[in-house]
Design a protein around this motif. Structure first.
Motif, PDB file in Angstrom:
ATOM      1  N   ILE A 147      48.919  53.255  49.120  1.00 29.70           N
ATOM      2  CA  ILE A 147      48.056  53.949  50.077  1.00 29.70           C
ATOM      3  C   ILE A 147      48.784  55.182  50.620  1.00 29.70           C
ATOM      4  N   ILE A 148      48.057  56.279  50.773  1.00 30.03           N
ATOM      5  CA  ILE A 148      48.599  57.499  51.367  1.00 30.03           C
ATOM      6  C   ILE A 148      48.201  57.523  52.840  1.00 30.03           C
ATOM      7  N   LEU A 149      49.165  57.626  53.721  1.00 32.00           N
ATOM      8  CA  LEU A 149      48.917  57.573  55.162  1.00 32.00           C
ATOM      9  C   LEU A 149      48.902  58.968  55.779  1.00 32.00           C
ATOM     10  N   GLU A 150      47.939  59.174  56.701  1.00 28.59           N
ATOM     11  CA  GLU A 150      47.806  60.448  57.412  1.00 28.59           C
ATOM     12  C   GLU A 150      47.575  60.180  58.898  1.00 28.59           C
ATOM     13  N   LEU A 151      47.623  61.242  59.695  1.00 25.89           N
ATOM     14  CA  LEU A 151      47.386  61.144  61.138  1.00 25.89           C
ATOM     15  C   LEU A 151      46.135  61.924  61.490  1.00 25.89           C
ATOM     16  N   LYS A 152      45.198  61.259  62.151  1.00 20.38           N
ATOM     17  CA  LYS A 152      43.893  61.848  62.450  1.00 20.38           C
ATOM     18  C   LYS A 152      43.853  62.381  63.879  1.00 20.38           C
ATOM     19  N   ILE A 161      54.019  63.996  67.626  1.00 22.04           N
ATOM     20  CA  ILE A 161      55.067  64.659  66.835  1.00 22.04           C
ATOM     21  C   ILE A 161      56.152  63.659  66.431  1.00 22.04           C
ATOM     22  N   GLU A 162      56.418  62.670  67.299  1.00 24.55           N
ATOM     23  CA  GLU A 162      57.365  61.614  66.943  1.00 24.55           C
ATOM     24  C   GLU A 162      56.864  60.835  65.732  1.00 24.55           C
ATOM     25  N   TRP A 163      55.564  60.519  65.707  1.00 27.71           N
ATOM     26  CA  TRP A 163      54.974  59.825  64.561  1.00 27.71           C
ATOM     27  C   TRP A 163      55.066  60.707  63.310  1.00 27.71           C
ATOM     28  N   LEU A 164      54.790  61.976  63.482  1.00 27.51           N
ATOM     29  CA  LEU A 164      54.796  62.910  62.354  1.00 27.51           C
ATOM     30  C   LEU A 164      56.172  62.993  61.699  1.00 27.51           C
ATOM     31  N   ASN A 165      57.219  62.872  62.514  1.00 27.29           N
ATOM     32  CA  ASN A 165      58.589  63.030  62.015  1.00 27.29           C
ATOM     33  C   ASN A 165      59.210  61.747  61.480  1.00 27.29           C
ATOM     34  N   PHE A 169      54.288  59.737  56.666  1.00 22.44           N
ATOM     35  CA  PHE A 169      52.959  60.362  56.608  1.00 22.44           C
ATOM     36  C   PHE A 169      53.019  61.638  55.767  1.00 22.44           C
ATOM     37  N   THR A 170      51.934  61.905  55.067  1.00 24.92           N
ATOM     38  CA  THR A 170      51.904  63.090  54.196  1.00 24.92           C
ATOM     39  C   THR A 170      50.750  64.030  54.524  1.00 24.92           C
ATOM     40  N   GLY A 171      50.064  63.789  55.629  1.00 24.80           N
ATOM     41  CA  GLY A 171      48.963  64.673  55.994  1.00 24.80           C
ATOM     42  C   GLY A 171      48.582  64.527  57.451  1.00 24.80           C
ATOM     43  N   ILE A 172      48.069  65.617  58.042  1.00 25.35           N
ATOM     44  CA  ILE A 172      47.558  65.553  59.406  1.00 25.35           C
ATOM     45  C   ILE A 172      46.220  66.288  59.485  1.00 25.35           C
ATOM     46  N   HIS A 173      45.398  65.793  60.391  1.00 29.13           N
ATOM     47  CA  HIS A 173      44.085  66.382  60.640  1.00 29.13           C
ATOM     48  C   HIS A 173      44.127  67.024  62.032  1.00 29.13           C
ATOM     49  N   PHE A 174      44.147  68.353  62.081  1.00 30.41           N
ATOM     50  CA  PHE A 174      44.184  69.043  63.370  1.00 30.41           C
ATOM     51  C   PHE A 174      42.862  68.829  64.103  1.00 30.41           C
ATOM     52  N   SER A 175      42.971  68.454  65.373  1.00 28.06           N
ATOM     53  CA  SER A 175      41.757  68.226  66.161  1.00 28.06           C
ATOM     54  C   SER A 175      41.043  69.547  66.430  1.00 28.06           C
ATOM     55  N   THR A 176      39.747  69.462  66.631  1.00 28.23           N
ATOM     56  CA  THR A 176      38.940  70.652  66.930  1.00 28.23           C
ATOM     57  C   THR A 176      39.417  71.308  68.219  1.00 28.23           C
ATOM     58  N   SER A 177      39.792  70.486  69.196  1.00 21.56           N
ATOM     59  CA  SER A 177      40.233  71.032  70.489  1.00 21.56           C
ATOM     60  C   SER A 177      41.515  71.853  70.337  1.00 21.56           C
ATOM     61  N   THR A 198      56.354  73.576  59.998  1.00 21.49           N
ATOM     62  CA  THR A 198      56.985  72.281  59.705  1.00 21.49           C
ATOM     63  C   THR A 198      56.254  71.543  58.596  1.00 21.49           C
ATOM     64  N   CYS A 199      54.918  71.473  58.720  1.00 19.53           N
ATOM     65  CA  CYS A 199      54.114  70.705  57.758  1.00 19.53           C
ATOM     66  C   CYS A 199      54.141  71.324  56.363  1.00 19.53           C
ATOM     67  N   LYS A 200      54.084  72.649  56.312  1.00 18.48           N
ATOM     68  CA  LYS A 200      54.085  73.311  55.004  1.00 18.48           C
ATOM     69  C   LYS A 200      55.443  73.194  54.329  1.00 18.48           C
ATOM     70  N   SER A 201      56.520  73.151  55.118  1.00 19.53           N
ATOM     71  CA  SER A 201      57.857  72.979  54.533  1.00 19.53           C
ATOM     72  C   SER A 201      58.018  71.582  53.933  1.00 19.53           C
ATOM     73  N   LYS A 202      57.220  70.626  54.423  1.00 11.55           N
ATOM     74  CA  LYS A 202      57.272  69.253  53.916  1.00 11.55           C
ATOM     75  C   LYS A 202      56.131  68.945  52.951  1.00 11.55           C
ATOM     76  N   ASN A 203      55.360  69.986  52.606  1.00 11.85           N
ATOM     77  CA  ASN A 203      54.241  69.833  51.665  1.00 11.85           C
ATOM     78  C   ASN A 203      53.197  68.817  52.135  1.00 11.85           C
ATOM     79  N   PHE A 204      52.922  68.798  53.435  1.00  8.63           N
ATOM     80  CA  PHE A 204      51.881  67.935  53.972  1.00  8.63           C
ATOM     81  C   PHE A 204      50.501  68.479  53.591  1.00  8.63           C
TER      82      PHE A 204
END
Length: 266
Positions: A147-152, A161-165, A169-177, A198-204
């Motif tokens: 399974i590929i895990l992401e943050l919504k 950011i602690e979870w992201l680091n 995880f290999t992906g994040i969904h930026f909130s509309t807000s 940060t995310c692009k350097s890690k190929n998220f």
């Protein structure tokens, strides 16, 4: 006269019997209700369809989640059998996996589905106030299943950011807000710029969620956020309609702009 009545009566009973026998015992899936709970995801640069997210999974109760999850896996199998290996995102509220029995059932359904590795992504919900270490082992179990895990609904908070680091995880969904705040305050703009670096350097994999304004899409495209979804791109659709999608409806709106009528000029 009596014989005619008897003949007509027998004939009527025979027709009734035939209609009863020919009535299908099982519901014909061709005419089953098509639920419009699937939100298409598009490439931000090309507007090409790239996948789908099951929005209902993010709002249902824990007691109903596994049934909805099974339906989602069945739908994925249906697409796969029609020659479309559609990338599918199945949101999961993080607190659900505190229950060991729930996690075991979830894993069993994933294994029984026999779907290809990497075919399923699970964006986690409601993790912003949770301690990552309380869930680390259980999340590692899901990773071992492919399974590929992401943050919504990522808004850039300290705990997020602690979870992201954590490195799982290999992906994040930026909130509309967050996307909208970035255009109004320098703090939010700097925050999202740092996150993008940060995310692009890690190929998220990067997503913009809830795109409902042209400005949302413009910001997403200029910021080179890979994917986007929301009502501006296309409303939720059924599993059968998904097979017919190639581009977002927003593309059609741009390519079919009304022409000015020269006769209206003075």
């Amino acid at each position: 006269m009596t014989d005619k009545k008897g003949l007509y009566g027998n004939l009527k009973r025979w027709f009734d019997q035939q209609m009863f026998i020919e009535q299908p015992k099982n519901k014909n899936t061709l005419f089953e209700s098509q639920h419009t709970n699937l939100e298409p995801i598009f490439d931000s640069l090309t507007n090409q369809f790239i996948g789908v997210i099951y929005t209902d999974l993010g709002s249902c109760l824990q007691k109903d989640y596994l049934d909805h999850f099974s339906d989602a896996l069945d739908t994925m199998t249906y697409w796969y059998c029609h020659g479309r290996a559609i990338l599918t995102l199945l949101p999961l509220p993080i607190a659900f996996i505190k229950d060991d029995l729930f996690l075991q059932s979830l894993e069993s359904k994933l294994i029984e589905s026999k779907l290809p590795v990497g075919y399923i992504k699970i964006p986690l919900l409601h993790f912003k106030t949770e301690d990552f270490h309380a869930y680390e082992k259980k999340l590692q179990q899901l990773l071992r299943l492919g399974i590929i895990l992401e943050l919504k609904s990522f808004a850039g908070g300290v705990i997020e950011i602690e979870w992201l680091n954590t490195g799982i995880f290999t992906g994040i969904h930026f909130s509309t807000s967050l996307i909208r705040a970035a255009s109004m305050t320098s703090y939010s703009k700097e925050l999202i710029d740092d996150l993008l670096i940060t995310c692009k350097s890690k190929n998220f994999h990067l997503y913009s969620e809830g795109i409902s304004l042209v400005h949302d899409f413009t910001f997403t495209k200029i910021s080179c956020i890979h994917y986007c979804y929301g009502p501006l791109m296309m409303p939720a659709v059924s599993k059968h309609q998904i097979l017919k999608i190639t581009q977002s409806q927003f593309t059609d709106a741009l390519t079919h702009t009304p022409k000015k009528n020269t006769h209206d000029r003075d």
